[in-house]
Design an enzyme around this catalytic site. Sequence first.
Site, PDB file in Angstrom:
ATOM      1  N   THR A  23       0.819  -1.229   0.000  1.00 27.10           N
ATOM      2  CA  THR A  23       0.000   0.000   0.000  1.00 27.10           C
ATOM      3  C   THR A  23       0.842   1.264   0.000  1.00 27.10           C
ATOM      4  O   THR A  23       0.469   2.267  -0.610  1.00 27.10           O
ATOM      5  CB  THR A  23      -0.921   0.004   1.247  1.00 27.10           C
ATOM      6  OG1 THR A  23      -1.822  -1.079   1.130  1.00 27.10           O
ATOM      7  CG2 THR A  23      -1.709   1.286   1.378  1.00 27.10           C
ATOM      8  N   ASP A  67       1.510  -6.429  -4.643  1.00 30.23           N
ATOM      9  CA  ASP A  67       0.640  -6.484  -3.465  1.00 30.23           C
ATOM     10  C   ASP A  67       1.090  -7.729  -2.714  1.00 30.23           C
ATOM     11  O   ASP A  67       1.244  -8.795  -3.328  1.00 30.23           O
ATOM     12  CB  ASP A  67      -0.817  -6.626  -3.954  1.00 30.23           C
ATOM     13  CG  ASP A  67      -1.819  -6.571  -2.808  1.00 30.23           C
ATOM     14  OD1 ASP A  67      -1.648  -7.331  -1.842  1.00 30.23           O
ATOM     15  OD2 ASP A  67      -2.761  -5.779  -2.895  1.00 30.23           O
ATOM     16  N   SER A  68       1.287  -7.614  -1.401  1.00 26.43           N
ATOM     17  CA  SER A  68       1.894  -8.759  -0.703  1.00 26.43           C
ATOM     18  C   SER A  68       0.970  -9.971  -0.643  1.00 26.43           C
ATOM     19  O   SER A  68       1.416 -11.067  -0.336  1.00 26.43           O
ATOM     20  CB  SER A  68       2.362  -8.357   0.695  1.00 26.43           C
ATOM     21  OG  SER A  68       1.281  -8.256   1.582  1.00 26.43           O
ATOM     22  N   SER A  69      -0.307  -9.796  -0.945  1.00 26.33           N
ATOM     23  CA  SER A  69      -1.195 -10.968  -1.011  1.00 26.33           C
ATOM     24  C   SER A  69      -0.847 -11.826  -2.222  1.00 26.33           C
ATOM     25  O   SER A  69      -1.209 -13.006  -2.283  1.00 26.33           O
ATOM     26  CB  SER A  69      -2.655 -10.532  -1.087  1.00 26.33           C
ATOM     27  OG  SER A  69      -2.966  -9.804   0.065  1.00 26.33           O
ATOM     28  N   THR A  99       1.375  -4.920   3.959  1.00 22.57           N
ATOM     29  CA  THR A  99       1.125  -5.353   5.344  1.00 22.57           C
ATOM     30  C   THR A  99       0.436  -6.717   5.418  1.00 22.57           C
ATOM     31  O   THR A  99       0.560  -7.406   6.424  1.00 22.57           O
ATOM     32  CB  THR A  99       0.249  -4.329   6.094  1.00 22.57           C
ATOM     33  OG1 THR A  99      -0.998  -4.198   5.417  1.00 22.57           O
ATOM     34  CG2 THR A  99       0.935  -2.984   6.191  1.00 22.57           C
ATOM     35  N   ASP A 100      -0.277  -7.088   4.352  1.00 22.05           N
ATOM     36  CA  ASP A 100      -1.117  -8.299   4.448  1.00 22.05           C
ATOM     37  C   ASP A 100      -0.334  -9.547   4.831  1.00 22.05           C
ATOM     38  O   ASP A 100      -0.788 -10.343   5.645  1.00 22.05           O
ATOM     39  CB  ASP A 100      -1.848  -8.544   3.115  1.00 22.05           C
ATOM     40  CG  ASP A 100      -2.970  -7.545   2.894  1.00 22.05           C
ATOM     41  OD1 ASP A 100      -3.350  -6.847   3.854  1.00 22.05           O
ATOM     42  OD2 ASP A 100      -3.470  -7.462   1.752  1.00 22.05           O
ATOM     43  N   GLN A 287      -5.265 -20.803  18.743  1.00 21.97           N
ATOM     44  CA  GLN A 287      -5.926 -19.792  17.910  1.00 21.97           C
ATOM     45  C   GLN A 287      -6.296 -18.565  18.747  1.00 21.97           C
ATOM     46  O   GLN A 287      -6.825 -17.597  18.224  1.00 21.97           O
ATOM     47  CB  GLN A 287      -7.147 -20.359  17.197  1.00 21.97           C
ATOM     48  CG  GLN A 287      -8.157 -21.035  18.054  1.00 21.97           C
ATOM     49  CD  GLN A 287      -9.274 -21.675  17.226  1.00 21.97           C
ATOM     50  OE1 GLN A 287     -10.352 -21.124  17.160  1.00 21.97           O
ATOM     51  NE2 GLN A 287      -9.017 -22.810  16.608  1.00 21.97           N
ATOM     52  N   CYS A 288      -6.006 -18.592  20.069  1.00 22.30           N
ATOM     53  CA  CYS A 288      -6.193 -17.377  20.883  1.00 22.30           C
ATOM     54  C   CYS A 288      -5.157 -16.356  20.431  1.00 22.30           C
ATOM     55  O   CYS A 288      -4.002 -16.707  20.177  1.00 22.30           O
ATOM     56  CB  CYS A 288      -5.950 -17.667  22.360  1.00 22.30           C
ATOM     57  SG  CYS A 288      -7.185 -18.738  23.071  1.00 22.30           S
TER      58      CYS A 288
HETATM   59  N1  ASP Z   1      -2.809  -5.422   0.078  1.00 25.77           N
HETATM   60  C1  ASP Z   1      -1.715  -4.630   0.570  1.00 25.77           C
HETATM   61  C2  ASP Z   1      -0.480  -5.500   0.601  1.00 25.77           C
HETATM   62  O1  ASP Z   1      -0.318  -6.290   1.493  1.00 25.77           O
HETATM   63  C3  ASP Z   1      -2.030  -4.105   1.924  1.00 25.77           C
HETATM   64  C4  ASP Z   1      -0.979  -3.203   2.530  1.00 25.77           C
HETATM   65  O2  ASP Z   1       0.133  -3.049   2.077  1.00 25.77           O
HETATM   66  O3  ASP Z   1      -1.281  -2.607   3.578  1.00 25.77           O
HETATM   67  O4  ASP Z   1       0.342  -5.396  -0.279  1.00 25.77           O
END
Ligand code: ASP
Length: 352
Positions: A23, A67-69, A99-100, A287-288
């Site tokens: 992002t 995008d990290s996804s 961040t993902d 999973q907590c």
């Molecule tokens: N979809 C974005 C990613 O992980 C989200 C982010 O960077 O906050 O690349």
Amino acid sequence: MTIKTTTPSSNGIKVLLIYTGGTIGMLENPITKGLEVCDFAYVAEHVQEISQLPFGIDTLTFEPPCDSSDAGTDLWVQIAEMVTKYYDAYDGFVVLHGTDTMAYTASGLSFMFENLGKPIILTGSQVPIGKLRTDGKENLLTALEVAASKDSEGRAAVNEVCILFNNNLIRGNRATKVSADQFNAFQSPNYHNLAEIGIEIDFNHHSMLPHPTSPLTTHTKLDTNVLLLKLFPGLSPEVIDACFNAPGLRGIVLETFGSGNAPSNERFMKVVREAVARDIVIVNVTQCPQGKVQMKRYETGRTLLSAGVLSGYDMTAEAAVAKLMYLLGLLQDSEQVKHYMGVNLRGEFSPF
Ligand code: ASP
């Protein structure tokens, strides 16, 4: 991929900034309104303040940024290879990353680098750098400061893979993404932050890994034949059986209830025992969001233990998955993998 000098060093310290996407460097598509990744020039244009830092910054952009996804473990390998290639030339490394899946990448890298003596700081943002209320500028500047910091003996202040986000400096394999929309997106539920960051940056040196006495070794062979399965009431043994019988599967991280409990009925336990008998390494994490696995606490946990399931202690699911990939990539013998799952390799779990 070529390195560009962004700012020269006036104090002899140099940081390599690796841009992988996320992002932080995204721009809104005027038609779809979706966020799309841009190149590093777009990020640099919005953080002119980096030229005021006393240390030098060189940049390296991964093409195309992602995008990290969309990222897989090939991105972890690419980052590891770049850091290794330039390890001697820089005092520290900052990796701009979405961040993902940042907590997975940080966990993976923490295992891939053995005897790390320099900081590798991952950061990114929730709001793109071109937006007025971006958190990207502060995250980037603080990550750079951390990567360039030295201790009183002139060594790197941090010799770990970390995530720096919203003024939290977190050991990479202890981090988890806790918010999809707050600036405070990452937490370390079971370990102290590695610094108090306010007006000053006060490092918690007593909480950090010791400085290495041997040279860096980078491990880039990962085995991705692993499964992360979160239990829930009503999960059918047939579905579990199908997952556990996936061709090539070598390791499973089981996200169990509470302090490591799972259904103790014979249908479920039979599937687990059969997987263990096929040499599949099964690791139990809770999973907590916070706390640890204690399989001897309840009968439902003891049953798993007696079936040959290993405790993941207070490891995050991200760290357990990454550690399994790393150990399975390194070792053929599953008994050895099981042994090292219980050894605290990079500060990923708390000693009990
Ligand atoms: N979809 C974005 C990613 O992980 C989200 C982010 O960077 O906050 O690349």
